[in-house]
Design an enzyme around this catalytic site. Structure first.
Site, PDB file in Angstrom:
ATOM      1  N   GLN A 271      33.255  42.487  14.257  1.00 17.29           N
ATOM      2  CA  GLN A 271      34.110  43.272  15.145  1.00 17.29           C
ATOM      3  C   GLN A 271      35.515  42.669  15.138  1.00 17.29           C
ATOM      4  OE1 GLN A 271      33.225  46.049  16.501  1.00 17.29           O
ATOM      5  NE2 GLN A 271      31.002  45.976  16.279  1.00 17.29           N
ATOM      6  N   TYR A 300      22.218  49.415  11.352  1.00 18.18           N
ATOM      7  CA  TYR A 300      23.562  49.026  10.923  1.00 18.18           C
ATOM      8  C   TYR A 300      23.891  47.720  11.657  1.00 18.18           C
ATOM      9  CZ  TYR A 300      23.691  54.018   9.727  1.00 18.18           C
ATOM     10  OH  TYR A 300      23.407  55.276   9.249  1.00 18.18           O
ATOM     11  N   GLU A 324      20.164  46.163   8.088  1.00 15.17           N
ATOM     12  CA  GLU A 324      21.526  46.097   7.551  1.00 15.17           C
ATOM     13  C   GLU A 324      21.487  46.388   6.054  1.00 15.17           C
ATOM     14  OE1 GLU A 324      24.773  45.713   8.376  1.00 15.17           O
ATOM     15  OE2 GLU A 324      25.233  45.477   6.242  1.00 15.17           O
ATOM     16  N   ASP A 367      25.004  51.418  15.107  1.00 16.31           N
ATOM     17  CA  ASP A 367      26.444  51.145  15.067  1.00 16.31           C
ATOM     18  C   ASP A 367      26.945  51.399  13.645  1.00 16.31           C
ATOM     19  OD1 ASP A 367      28.995  50.187  15.376  1.00 16.31           O
ATOM     20  OD2 ASP A 367      28.423  48.101  15.726  1.00 16.31           O
ATOM     21  N   CYS A 394      32.814  53.879  15.916  1.00 21.62           N
ATOM     22  CA  CYS A 394      34.249  53.604  15.762  1.00 21.62           C
ATOM     23  C   CYS A 394      34.982  54.850  15.257  1.00 21.62           C
ATOM     24  CB  CYS A 394      34.471  52.423  14.815  1.00 21.62           C
ATOM     25  SG  CYS A 394      33.729  52.679  13.204  1.00 21.62           S
TER      26      CYS A 394
HETATM   27  C1  LIG Z   1      30.304  48.995  12.229  1.00 18.08           C
HETATM   28  S1  LIG Z   1      29.399  47.753  11.387  1.00 18.08           S
HETATM   29  C2  LIG Z   1      28.369  47.191  12.689  1.00 18.08           C
HETATM   30  C3  LIG Z   1      27.716  45.858  12.499  1.00 18.08           C
HETATM   31  C4  LIG Z   1      27.123  45.207  13.746  1.00 18.08           C
HETATM   32  N1  LIG Z   1      26.452  46.136  14.613  1.00 18.08           N
HETATM   33  C5  LIG Z   1      28.182  44.432  14.519  1.00 18.08           C
HETATM   34  O1  LIG Z   1      28.651  44.940  15.548  1.00 18.08           O
HETATM   35  O2  LIG Z   1      28.546  43.323  14.081  1.00 18.08           O
HETATM   36  C6  LIG Z   1      28.404  48.719  10.356  1.00 18.08           C
HETATM   37  C7  LIG Z   1      27.453  47.944   9.488  1.00 18.08           C
HETATM   38  O3  LIG Z   1      26.614  48.883   8.806  1.00 18.08           O
HETATM   39  C8  LIG Z   1      26.364  48.417   7.483  1.00 18.08           C
HETATM   40  N2  LIG Z   1      25.967  49.625   6.719  1.00 18.08           N
HETATM   41  C9  LIG Z   1      26.766  50.542   6.132  1.00 18.08           C
HETATM   42  N3  LIG Z   1      26.025  51.545   5.617  1.00 18.08           N
HETATM   43  C10 LIG Z   1      24.725  51.254   5.903  1.00 18.08           C
HETATM   44  C11 LIG Z   1      23.505  51.923   5.672  1.00 18.08           C
HETATM   45  N4  LIG Z   1      23.473  53.102   5.024  1.00 18.08           N
HETATM   46  N5  LIG Z   1      22.364  51.375   6.119  1.00 18.08           N
HETATM   47  C12 LIG Z   1      22.393  50.184   6.784  1.00 18.08           C
HETATM   48  N6  LIG Z   1      23.526  49.500   7.038  1.00 18.08           N
HETATM   49  C13 LIG Z   1      24.685  50.024   6.602  1.00 18.08           C
HETATM   50  C14 LIG Z   1      27.650  47.750   7.078  1.00 18.08           C
HETATM   51  O4  LIG Z   1      27.424  46.817   6.042  1.00 18.08           O
HETATM   52  C15 LIG Z   1      28.080  47.095   8.401  1.00 18.08           C
HETATM   53  O5  LIG Z   1      27.568  45.786   8.490  1.00 18.08           O
END
Ligand SMILES: C[S@@+](CC[C@H](N)C(=O)[O-])C[C@H]1O[C@@H](n2cnc3c(N)ncnc32)[C@H](O)[C@@H]1O
Length: 437
Positions: A271, A300, A324, A367, A394
Site C-alpha cells: 500500500q 489478492y 496471491e 483487494d 482502488c
Molecule cells: C491491490 S494489491 C493488494 C494486496 C494486499 N491485499 C495488500 O493490501 O497488501 C493486489 C494484489 O493482487 C495480486 N494479483 C493481481 N492479479 C491477481 C490474480 N488474478 N489473482 C491473484 N492475485 C492477483 C497482485 O500481485 C497484488 O499483490
C-alpha cells in the site's frame, strides 16, 4: 489571464487548441466541457473554469469522434477550487501522479465523492444511499504531502533523472516530489547521476527500516553501481534482464502494521500511502467481523497484510487462506503467515482458487488491482460465501460494476467507506461490506 504555469507535453503537440468551460468532474480525473456540441474531457482543469486546452486525440480521427480528450494549456477564468499547485515543476498535466495538485484538498475530496456517487448511480447500484457516500481523509493527513512510500523515477538516454509526462516518453526534470515520504526525498535521486544504461529507479520508504533504491536497466551490471554517501544505509539493488541483484542490504524491507511486522519485496506491491496499510487492516478487521473458528479467504492477498491480522481472531480452529497471483509475493506471504495460527498462503489466480473451493468460506476479503474482480469471481463468491464479503478497491469504476453484479446475485451493501489515500491525485480507496440480502 490567470497566472498559472502551464506546459504541454511535446507528445501531444498535434491537436487543436480550443477554449472551453468545464462543468462537472468525470472518471479518470478529468472535467467535462462542450465544444461545438461535442463532449470534451479536460485534464489539468477543475470544475467550472474556462481554459484553453489542447486536444490530445489523433487529429485524423477527430471529426468522427463522439468525444475528445484535451489537456489544459492556460487558465482564462479559474475555478473557485483552484489553488497554487503543490508541485509547480510537475506542470499542468500532473506528471508522476499529481493530477489534482492544483485543486484545494477539501475540494479534491468533494469532487472524488461526486465521481464515486455518479459511478455507483450509473452502474445501477441501489442498496446503499448515495448521500451516505463520502471520501474521508486518511487520519492525521493534514496537507496531503509526504505520504508516498513508493516512487518510480524515469531516466532519459542522457542519464537525467526525472518523471515521465502524462502519456509521454519525455522525461522531465521535476525536482523532489513533495508527495514522497521524507526518507525518499532525502535520497535526492533527481540530482543523482545513475550508471549508464539505467532506465528507471524505484525508491521505497518502508516504515520499519532503511529506505531502498532499485536501479532498473536491462543491461545494467550491479558492479557498476557506486552508492552515494547521502544514501546512508539504504538497501540497494539492481533489476536487470537476469533478475534482481542485491548490491547492499537485502531484497526485502520490513513494514510495521500496528504491532505486527511484515516482510515486503523491494519491487513488489505494498500500500503506497504511509498510513494505508494500518488503516485498511483496521477497517478490514472490523468490517469482516470474523469469529474464532471461521474460514476466511484473503483474495489478492499480496504479502498477507489482511490474513496476518484476521488470523489473530479466527485462531487455531479457524482457517485463513491468503491467495496471491505473484510468486514472489506469495512466498513472502508464506513467510509472514508462518507464525499466524490457522493461516496459510497459496500462490494462485484468485478466480481459479475460488472455482476449486466447493466447500466455500464463511467470510472473504478481496483487494484486486484496478481491473477489479470481474463477473466470474463475483458470481462464484455470491454462491460460495456464507456470511460476509469485504471488497477493498482502488478503482471506483470497476468496483461499481462488480457491486452491481453482486446485487443482482442477491447481495446488498451493508456499509461503504471511501478514503483519500492518494492526495493530490484523483484516485481513492473504497471499502465495501456486502451481506446476503
Ligand atoms: C491491490 S494489491 C493488494 C494486496 C494486499 N491485499 C495488500 O493490501 O497488501 C493486489 C494484489 O493482487 C495480486 N494479483 C493481481 N492479479 C491477481 C490474480 N488474478 N489473482 C491473484 N492475485 C492477483 C497482485 O500481485 C497484488 O499483490
Amino acid at each position: 489571464m490567470a497566472a498559472v504555469e502551464s506546459r504541454t507535453s511535446e507528445q501531444h503537440g498535434g491537436g487543436p487548441v480550443i477554449t472551453v468551460t468545464t462543468t462537472v468532474p468525470a472518471a479518470g480525473g478529468t472535467f467535462v466541457a462542450r465544444h461545438e456540441g461535442r463532449v470534451v474531457f479536460v485534464r489539468g482543469s477543475a470544475p467550472h473554469e474556462t481554459v484553453t486546452a489542447r486536444v490530445i486525440d489523433d487529429p485524423s480521427g477527430l471529426d468522427g469522434a463522439r468525444f475528445w480528450r484535451a489537456e489544459t494549456v492556460d487558465v482564462l477564468e479559474p475555478s473557485v477550487d483552484r489553488v497554487p499547485t503543490v508541485w509547480p515543476e510537475a506542470g499542468t498535466d500532473g506528471v508522476g501522479g499529481a493530477d489534482w495538485a492544483h485543486i484545494a484538498l477539501p475540494a479534491q475530496r468533494r469532487i472524488a465523492t461526486d465521481v464515486l456517487r455518479e459511478l455507483l448511480q450509473r452502474a445501477k447500484v441501489t442498496s446503499f444511499p448515495l448521500d451516505d457516500v463520502q471520501v474521508e481523509p486518511a487520519p492525521h493527513d493534514e496537507d496531503g504531502l509526504g505520504w508516498r512510500t513508493r516512487v518510480r523515477l524515469a531516466v532519459d538516454e542522457r542519464g537525467r533523472v526525472g518523471m515521465r509526462g502524462w502519456r509521454s516518453h519525455e522525461v522531465r526534470p521535476v525536482g523532489e516530489n513533495p508527495l514522497a515520504a521524507p526518507a525518499i526525498r532525502a535520497l535526492a535521486l533527481t540530482s543523482w547521476t545513475p550508471p549508464a544504461g539505467t532506465e528507471a529507479i524505484d525508491a521505497v520508504a518502508p516504515s520499519a527500516d532503511e529506505p531502498a533504491v532499485v536501479i532498473i536497466g536491462r543491461d545494467l551490471d550491479p558492479g557498476d553501481v557506486s552508492i552515494p554517501e547521502g544514501w546512508g544505509a539504504a538497501h540497494v539493488a539492481v533489476q536487470n534482464s537476469s533478475g534482481l541483484h542485491v548490491v547492499r542490504g537485502a531484497e526485502t524491507v520490513r513494514e510495521r502494521v500496528g504491532d505486527q511486522e511484515l516482510v515486503v519485496g523491494v519491487t513488489g506491491f505494498w500500500q503506497v500511502h504511509r498510513d494505508a496499510a494500518s488503516l485498511l487492516a483496521d477497517v478490514v478487521e472490523r468490517d469482516l467481523a470474523a469469529r474464532p473458528g471461521d474460514s476466511v479467504w484473503d483474495l489478492y492477498g499480496g504479502v498477507g497484510l489482511f490474513a496476518a491480522r484476521i488470523g489473530r481472531t479466527t485462531g487455531l480452529d479457524g482457517e485463513v487462506v491468503s491467495v496471491e497471483g505473484n510468486k514472489r509475493a506469495g512466498r513472502l506471504a508464506q513467510q509472514n503467515l508462518a507464525d499466524v495460527p490457522g493461516a496459510s498462503a497459496r500462490t494462485s489466480d484468485a478466480t481459479d482458487f475460488v472455482r476449486e473451493q466447493r466447500r466455500g468460506a464463511d467470510r472473504v476479503v478481496l483487494d484486486p488491482p484496478r481491473a477489479g474482480a470481474g463477473a466470474e469471481l463475483i458470481e462464484l463468491l455470491a454462491e460460495r460465501v456464507r456470511e460476509r464479503i469485504v471488497y477493498v478497491s482502488c478503482e471506483p469504476s470497476t468496483l461499481a460494476r462488480d457491486l452491481a453484479i453482486a446485487e443482482q446475485k442477491g447481495w446488498r451493501i451493508e456499509d461503504l467507506r471511501a478514503f483519500d489515500l492518494y492526495p493530490h491525485t484523483h484516485h481513492i480507496e473504497t471499502v465495501v461490506v456486502l451481506e446476503r440480502d
